[in-house]
Design an enzyme around this catalytic site. Structure first.
Site, PDB file in Angstrom:
ATOM      1  CG  HIS A 138      -7.003 -48.212  14.013  1.00 18.83           C
ATOM      2  ND1 HIS A 138      -8.003 -47.744  13.204  1.00 18.83           N
ATOM      3  CD2 HIS A 138      -6.555 -47.136  14.701  1.00 18.83           C
ATOM      4  CE1 HIS A 138      -8.166 -46.437  13.414  1.00 18.83           C
ATOM      5  NE2 HIS A 138      -7.290 -46.055  14.315  1.00 18.83           N
TER       6      HIS A 138
ATOM      7  CB  CYS B  97     -12.417 -37.054  12.695  1.00 21.46           C
ATOM      8  SG  CYS B  97     -11.143 -38.293  12.758  1.00 21.46           S
TER       9      CYS B  97
END
Ligand SMILES: *Cc1c(COP(=O)(O)O)cnc(C)c1O
Length: 395
Positions: free
Chosen positions: A201, A324
């Site tokens: 991705h 993240c």
């Protein structure tokens, strides 16, 4: 205006990848482990994808293990090297301070289990130094794991030189190349890479698909036990739609790599020049030895999160660190690792541009970031303290 400038977090699937995926779902839906024709046809496609991906990084098909993405590949690589080290009583690992959390958190786990980890500094330019790597190597070093390109500041590490140092001493070298595969030329043989992680991705493939390259002769350890898929090294029915999409996306990415990089580099440098004109701002990471798509700036006296929200309202999708860490209040460990202090690290912006970016997009980004930074500073207490001399400017 709608500008997607967060390609380091994820990329949009390319039409070729979508086509490969839908083709697979309708035509090759069999289980590659089944012995009848429907299964074997799927198995053929699986091996075709493996061979295609292997040849792109100059590996052999059997050196490619499909995984659920970059995080899984990183985990499996580190576990593998640790198990090999354990057998020899070699329990020292070298990495860098600004690795992805998939590496850093796995290293923490290994530390709890008796391994010793040395994290090399990456200095102000965001690049590890070979003399420091060499000095850190010990008789009991079982692994060096250093990323090919950083996901937040885009700096590119001297991978071939690192690999050569490791090969000479018989130390396994793993690189998290998630930001590099499909964007930079990779040759695992010429770069002396023993293990490499990639994620589809990040190069216009599908989320939840990746691979680990593991040089033949290195015995892989399993993260997932079960069936005999992936030469017994990764159980679970293969994600063939994702894998076929990954092969198609990678093929397309490498075919257009030079043209895309030339274009993105031009826009990147324009963005860097334009954003540098904002007072008390600074580029993070080396200006040249960085991914063609990465621009990362710190602006003194503002909060990165507010900047992101206001830019989103103006149609610009960007990030203040890695996906993240956004949402968490801790400043990015990457920015801290290059010496940005907390306050400055908080006011940071990552633009990771794609090949579809235009010159007009760059103008729009430059003017809007300038306006939003000025607006946020107009009511920032930190900025007021800086302006009145109560606090000293760093940038
Ligand atoms: C995105 C990323 C990962 C994680 O990959 P996933 O496929 O999302 O698990 C690991 N390392 C780096 C450098 C990344 O950019």
């Amino acid at each position: 205006m709608n500008i997607y400038a967060d390609n380091a977090a994820t990329t949009k699937m390319s039409p070729a990848a979508v086509e490969a995926m839908t083709y697979c779902i309708s035509e090759y839906w069999g289980n590659p482990s089944s012995l009848y024709a429907i299964g074997q046809r799927a198995k053929e496609k699986l091996e075709e994808a493996r061979a295609q991906i292997a040849s792109i990084i100059n590996a052999e098909p059997r050196e490619i293990i499909f995984t659920s993405g970059g995080s899984e590949a990183d985990n499996q690589a580190l576990l593998t090297a640790a198990m090999i080290g354990l057998k020899k009583g070699h329990k020292h690992i070298i990495s860098s301070a600004f690795e992805h959390h998939a590496i850093l958190h796995t290293l923490k786990k290994l530390e709890k289990n008796g391994f010793e980890v040395t994290l090399l500094p990456v200095h102000e330019n965001g690049i590890v130094r070979l003399d420091e790597l060499e000095a850190a190597m010990r008789e009991d070093t079982c692994l060096v794991t250093i990323m090919t390109a950083n996901n937040e500041i885009g700096t590119i590490q001297p991978v071939r030189e690192i690999g050569e140092l490791c090969r000479k001493r018989g130390i396994i070298f793993h690189t998290d190349a998630v930001q590099a595969v499909g964007h930079l030329p990779i040759d695992v043989k010429a770069q002396f890479i023993d293990m490499l992680s990639a994620s589809a991705h990040k190069f216009h493939g599908a989320k939840g698909t990746g691979f680990l390259f593991c040089r033949k002769g290195i015995p892989l350890s399993n993260l997932i036990e079960g069936g005999a898929q992936e030469r017994n090294k990764r159980a679970g029915t293969e994600n063939l739609p994702g894998i076929m999409a990954m092969a198609a996306a990678l093929k397309e990415s490498v075919e257009n790599m030079d043209a895309h990089n030339a274009h993105k580099m031009e826009i990147r440098d324009k963005l860097i020049a334009g954003l540098s004109k904002i007072p008390h701002s600074a580029l993070n990471g080396d200006p040249k030895q960085r991914l063609s798509g990465n621009v990362n700036f710190s602006f003194e006296g503002i909060e990165g999160e507010s900047l992101l929200i206001l830019l989103d309202q103006r149609g610009i999708s960007a990030s203040s660190g890695s996906a993240c860490t956004s949402g968490a209040l801790d400043p990015s460990h990457v920015l801290l690792s290059i010496g940005r202090i907390h306050d400055v690290a908080h006011g940071s912006l990552r633009l990771s541009i794609g090949e579809d970016i235009t010159d007009d997009d760059a103008d729009y980004i430059i003017s809007n970031v300038g306006e939003v930074v000025a607006y946020l500073r107009s009511f920032s207490p930190v900025w007021r303290d800086l302006m009145t001399g109560k606090r000293e400017f760093i940038l």
